[in-house]
Design a protein around this motif. Structure first.
Motif, PDB file in Angstrom:
ATOM      1  N   VAL A  99     -32.647  10.697  32.432  1.00 36.10           N
ATOM      2  CA  VAL A  99     -33.558  10.240  31.129  1.00 36.10           C
ATOM      3  C   VAL A  99     -33.273   8.634  30.974  1.00 36.10           C
ATOM      4  O   VAL A  99     -32.090   8.214  30.770  1.00 36.10           O
ATOM      5  N   GLY A 143     -36.808  15.298  32.680  1.00 34.67           N
ATOM      6  CA  GLY A 143     -36.331  13.929  32.448  1.00 34.67           C
ATOM      7  C   GLY A 143     -37.378  13.109  32.747  1.00 34.67           C
ATOM      8  O   GLY A 143     -38.344  13.444  33.330  1.00 34.67           O
ATOM      9  N   LEU A 181     -36.207  18.324  27.482  1.00 36.80           N
ATOM     10  CA  LEU A 181     -35.375  18.889  28.334  1.00 36.80           C
ATOM     11  C   LEU A 181     -35.211  20.182  28.382  1.00 36.80           C
ATOM     12  O   LEU A 181     -35.127  20.913  27.626  1.00 36.80           O
ATOM     13  N   THR A 207     -30.468  15.751  35.091  1.00 40.94           N
ATOM     14  CA  THR A 207     -31.880  15.442  35.103  1.00 40.94           C
ATOM     15  C   THR A 207     -31.903  13.727  34.377  1.00 40.94           C
ATOM     16  O   THR A 207     -31.057  13.742  33.377  1.00 40.94           O
TER      17      THR A 207
END
Length: 127
Positions: A123, A9, A20, A121
């Motif tokens: 983004v 990310g 990813l 994660t």
């Protein structure tokens, strides 16, 4: 029990791309149905993409079709989400999820079907 660890990310401009990775730790993901979900601030977690145990079946939410691709690499024990033509509305925390496959071809969109989750994660897509 396989632990899932997401990576890849970050901050990207609108129109850009990010990949990813979801790595299986402590075991193989070969026998698992895998999926990516995301959760934006103030919103519920939603299905993004899923892939069957044998990789023959994939599923996507409508808003990412044609832009995102899910894939799996048995040798690397990893599932990927390639995200292209990113939009600000793709900004979210992305989670990898898994469940033991009951057959080789099924994919599930409902999050309650998945038993194991990564930590996520972030983004962020800037306009």
């Amino acid at each position: 029990q396989v632990q899932l660890a997401e990576s890849g990310g970050g901050l990207v401009q609108a129109g850009g791309s990010v990949r990813l990775d979801c790595a299986g730790l402590g075991g193989t993901v070969s026998f698992l149905v895998m999926a990516w979900f995301r959760q934006a601030p103030g919103k519920e977690r939603e299905f993004v993409a899923g892939i069957s145990q044998d990789g023959s079946t994939t599923a996507y939410r409508d808003s990412v079709k044609g832009r995102f691709t899910i894939s799996r690499d048995t040798a690397r024990n990893t599932v990927y989400l390639q995200m292209n033509i990113l939009k600000p509305e793709d900004t979210a925390v992305y989670f990898c999820a898994s469940r033991i496959a009951s057959n080789s071809e099924s994919v599930y969109r409902a999050q309650e079907m998945y038993s194991d989750w990564g930590r996520g994660t972030q983004v962020t897509v800037s306009s």
